[in-house]
Design a protein around this motif. Structure first.
Motif, mmCIF file in Angstrom:
data_model
loop_
_atom_site.group_PDB
_atom_site.id
_atom_site.type_symbol
_atom_site.label_atom_id
_atom_site.label_comp_id
_atom_site.label_asym_id
_atom_site.label_seq_id
_atom_site.Cartn_x
_atom_site.Cartn_y
_atom_site.Cartn_z
ATOM 1 N N VAL A 82 0.867 -1.178 0.000
ATOM 2 C CA VAL A 82 0.000 0.000 0.000
ATOM 3 C C VAL A 82 0.905 1.230 0.000
ATOM 4 N N VAL A 83 0.599 2.186 -0.875
ATOM 5 C CA VAL A 83 1.383 3.423 -0.891
ATOM 6 C C VAL A 83 0.436 4.610 -0.751
ATOM 7 N N VAL A 84 0.741 5.496 0.182
ATOM 8 C CA VAL A 84 -0.071 6.697 0.374
ATOM 9 C C VAL A 84 0.722 7.879 -0.175
ATOM 10 N N ALA A 85 0.206 8.494 -1.244
ATOM 11 C CA ALA A 85 0.929 9.599 -1.884
ATOM 12 C C ALA A 85 -0.071 10.498 -2.616
ATOM 13 N N PRO A 86 -0.148 11.755 -2.293
ATOM 14 C CA PRO A 86 0.555 12.394 -1.193
ATOM 15 C C PRO A 86 -0.130 12.087 0.124
ATOM 16 N N ALA A 87 0.664 12.099 1.211
ATOM 17 C CA ALA A 87 0.093 11.966 2.550
ATOM 18 C C ALA A 87 0.133 13.347 3.197
ATOM 19 N N THR A 88 -1.024 13.887 3.520
ATOM 20 C CA THR A 88 -1.075 15.208 4.167
ATOM 21 C C THR A 88 -0.680 15.072 5.637
ATOM 22 N N ALA A 89 -0.479 16.224 6.290
ATOM 23 C CA ALA A 89 -0.165 16.209 7.721
ATOM 24 C C ALA A 89 -1.309 15.551 8.494
ATOM 25 N N ALA A 90 -2.539 15.823 8.073
ATOM 26 C CA ALA A 90 -3.701 15.235 8.765
ATOM 27 C C ALA A 90 -3.698 13.718 8.603
ATOM 28 N N ALA A 113 0.140 -5.779 4.549
ATOM 29 C CA ALA A 113 1.168 -5.615 3.510
ATOM 30 C C ALA A 113 2.099 -4.460 3.896
ATOM 31 N N PRO A 114 3.300 -4.419 3.295
ATOM 32 C CA PRO A 114 4.183 -3.283 3.549
ATOM 33 C C PRO A 114 3.528 -1.968 3.118
ATOM 34 N N VAL A 115 3.817 -0.901 3.878
ATOM 35 C CA VAL A 115 3.203 0.404 3.615
ATOM 36 C C VAL A 115 4.294 1.433 3.338
ATOM 37 N N VAL A 116 4.097 2.169 2.257
ATOM 38 C CA VAL A 116 5.011 3.261 1.890
ATOM 39 C C VAL A 116 4.215 4.560 1.983
ATOM 40 N N ILE A 117 4.795 5.564 2.627
ATOM 41 C CA ILE A 117 4.086 6.834 2.796
ATOM 42 C C ILE A 117 4.943 7.971 2.259
ATOM 43 N N ALA A 118 4.373 8.748 1.348
ATOM 44 C CA ALA A 118 5.105 9.871 0.757
ATOM 45 C C ALA A 118 4.407 11.174 1.152
ATOM 46 N N PRO A 119 4.878 11.827 2.217
ATOM 47 C CA PRO A 119 4.218 13.048 2.682
ATOM 48 C C PRO A 119 4.465 14.230 1.738
ATOM 49 N N ALA A 120 3.532 15.170 1.759
ATOM 50 C CA ALA A 120 3.707 16.442 1.040
ATOM 51 C C ALA A 120 2.924 17.501 1.796
ATOM 52 N N MET A 121 3.583 18.594 2.117
ATOM 53 C CA MET A 121 2.914 19.677 2.857
ATOM 54 C C MET A 121 3.851 20.875 2.905
ATOM 55 N N HIS A 122 3.376 21.945 3.510
ATOM 56 C CA HIS A 122 4.255 23.095 3.667
ATOM 57 C C HIS A 122 5.367 22.811 4.673
ATOM 58 N N THR A 123 6.482 23.506 4.489
ATOM 59 C CA THR A 123 7.665 23.271 5.326
ATOM 60 C C THR A 123 7.322 23.364 6.813
ATOM 61 N N GLU A 124 6.540 24.390 7.166
ATOM 62 C CA GLU A 124 6.225 24.596 8.591
ATOM 63 C C GLU A 124 5.475 23.387 9.144
ATOM 64 N N MET A 125 4.566 22.845 8.345
ATOM 65 C CA MET A 125 3.786 21.692 8.804
ATOM 66 C C MET A 125 4.667 20.448 8.918
ATOM 67 N N TRP A 126 5.565 20.282 7.928
ATOM 68 C CA TRP A 126 6.479 19.126 7.918
ATOM 69 C C TRP A 126 7.421 19.167 9.114
ATOM 70 N N GLN A 127 7.835 20.382 9.493
ATOM 71 C CA GLN A 127 8.818 20.498 10.575
ATOM 72 C C GLN A 127 8.165 20.666 11.947
ATOM 73 N N PHE A 141 6.193 1.656 13.225
ATOM 74 C CA PHE A 141 5.273 0.597 12.778
ATOM 75 C C PHE A 141 5.894 -0.220 11.633
ATOM 76 N N GLY A 142 7.055 0.236 11.138
ATOM 77 C CA GLY A 142 7.675 -0.444 10.003
ATOM 78 C C GLY A 142 7.282 0.163 8.666
ATOM 79 N N TYR A 143 6.535 1.271 8.697
ATOM 80 C CA TYR A 143 6.168 1.926 7.440
ATOM 81 C C TYR A 143 7.404 2.610 6.861
ATOM 82 N N HIS A 144 7.491 2.634 5.567
ATOM 83 C CA HIS A 144 8.621 3.323 4.936
ATOM 84 C C HIS A 144 8.197 4.719 4.492
ATOM 85 N N ILE A 145 8.920 5.729 4.959
ATOM 86 C CA ILE A 145 8.599 7.120 4.609
ATOM 87 C C ILE A 145 9.506 7.568 3.459
#
Ligand code: CTP
Length: 398
Positions: A82-90, A113-127, A141-145
């Motif tokens: 399973v791949v989540v892209a884009p993954a928001t902060a929420a 199954a293995p999970v891959v997560i690709a976040p996307a958001m503003h810098t302030e939210m990411w940090q 949890f073993g998820y790959h970011i």
């Protein structure tokens, strides 16, 4: 490694959602069967029909409005990844807390199954500390970011937070799926050009960019190998590549020799200095003191040390030459390698810093196989094919 593999793509509501269409396309081009789940807010940024047209199957948005009575568990069981892209902060917050109140979070919670997560958001939210903590939790949890990249963001500003390139995300999906021909094989790769200090600010170095070694590392990881990349260059990000950064030949030797003991294949793509200043000045050489005389001494031979090990890994050397192949053929015999990759660094499109390379494979029996000029990524793939053939002949299975 995606041929025939079943991938569920979860799309959540950020402006990068449109790039998920490219990701779906890339996954399908690599042979995957893709099904899409989307949050309501994702549909504000890209229409479900786009994914329906690309994947040949209608995305699930509303869990209560799907033909299947329980689409999240059906998808969760069906998926190889399973791949989540884009993954928001929420979405990161939801997943980190085990919430399942939309089709994407419910599917992630319902899968083994293995999970891959690709976040996307503003810098302030990411940090933000909350996001940082959520990402750490998800990794536990073993998820790959697949970490976001720096670049232009929605709203016109620039910074860290842009969705990773779809090819990088597809690589990560391929990497979490077991089953490549090098699965479980420990591989050591050296890369980059070493730097031998003259004083605190200067060094003896060379023009190696590390691109060839990085391409070889990425290709091995794609085939399922566990790769240790000992590099004096920039390195790569890949879930199955461990980077050991080094500067000098001595540091490279220490790291590589330790790893070589458990490696099955070692590829020495680094441009290692043969000599270093016998003494590096603690401060800075001053112009006013006039031209210095620098005494040099030999560095450890990284490849030579591995060639002497018993047992030793299948050993691949590189030879950067500036003309005829005679020296490379002699080197292939002298160095105790199983295969030598010779390249004429003076040939057009070949050698240091270029995207392409023209190499000749030299075997210890003196036979040579010239390959045409091709991208370094292609050289890397073909090199692993050739290594597999030679190892098979020796009686190893991969
Ligand atoms: N190599 C190494 N350690 C060194 C020097 C070289 O591991 N101190 C490795 C390189 O990574 C490469 C191979 O040995 O895989 C051949 O490197 P090259 O510089 O061509 O070989 P040399 O024996 O140094 O030959 P030359 O006389 O051309 O300098």
């Amino acid at each position: 490694m995606l041929a025939g593999r079943r991938v569920v793509l979860g799309v959540t509501g950020g402006v990068a959602a449109y790039k998920a269409a490219y990701l779906a396309r890339r996954l399908i081009e690599r042979g995957a069967v893709v099904r899409v789940v989307m949050t309501e807010s994702a549909t504000k940024f890209v229409g479900p029909h786009t994914f329906a047209a690309i994947t040949g199957s209608r995305p699930v948005v509303d869990l209560f409005d799907a033909e299947d009575v329980s689409p999240h568990t059906t998808f969760g069981r069906w998926a190889d990844a399973v791949v989540v892209a884009p993954a928001t902060a929420a979405t990161l917050a939801r997943l980190a807390n085990g919430l399942s109140d939309d089709s994407v979070s419910a599917t992630v919670l319902a899968t083994a199954a293995p999970v891959v997560i690709a976040p996307a958001m503003h810098t302030e939210m990411w940090q933000h500390p909350a996001t940082v903590a959520n990402v750490e939790r998800l990794e536990s949890f073993g998820y790959h970011i697949v970490s976001p990249e720096a670049g232009a963001l929605a709203g016109g500003d620039t910074g860290l937070g842009r969705l990773a390139d779809p090819d990088r995300i597809a690589d990560a999906v391929a990497a979490v799926l077991p089953g490549g021909p090098l699965t479980g094989v420990e591989v050591l790769i050296t890369a980059g050009g070493t730097r031998e200090p003259i004083d605190r600010v200067r060094y003896l170095g060379n023009h190696s960019s590390g691109k060839m070694g990085n391409a070889i590392a990425a290709a091995a990881a794609r085939r399922g190998a566990n790769v240790t990349l000992v590099t004096a260059g920039p390195g790569i990000e890949h879930p199955r590549v461990t980077i050991i950064p080094v500067d000098t030949a001595a540091e490279m030797a220490d790291a590589a020799w330790a790893i070589a003991k458990k490696a099955e294949v070692a590829v020495m793509a680094a441009a290692v200095a043969d000599f270093r200043p016998a003494e590096a000045l603690d401060g800075k050489l001053r112009r006013a003191d006039g031209p210095p005389t620098i005494d040099l001494e030999p560095t450890p031979d990284v490849l030579g040390g591995i060639a002497e090990m018993s047992p030793r890994p299948f050993l691949v050397g590189f030879a950067a030459e500036t003309g005829a192949l005679d020296e490379a053929i002699a080197k292939a015999r002298r160095k105790g390698v199983d295969l030598l990759v010779a390249n004429d660094v003076t040939a057009p499109g070949s050698g240091f810093g270029t995207e392409t390379n023209q190499v000749t494979i030299v075997l210890p029996d003196g036979s040579t196989e010239p390959w045409s000029l091709m991208p370094k990524t292609e050289v890397a793939e073909r090199l692993w094919d050739r290594i597999a053939e030679l190892r098979k002949r020796e009686g190893t299975s991969t």
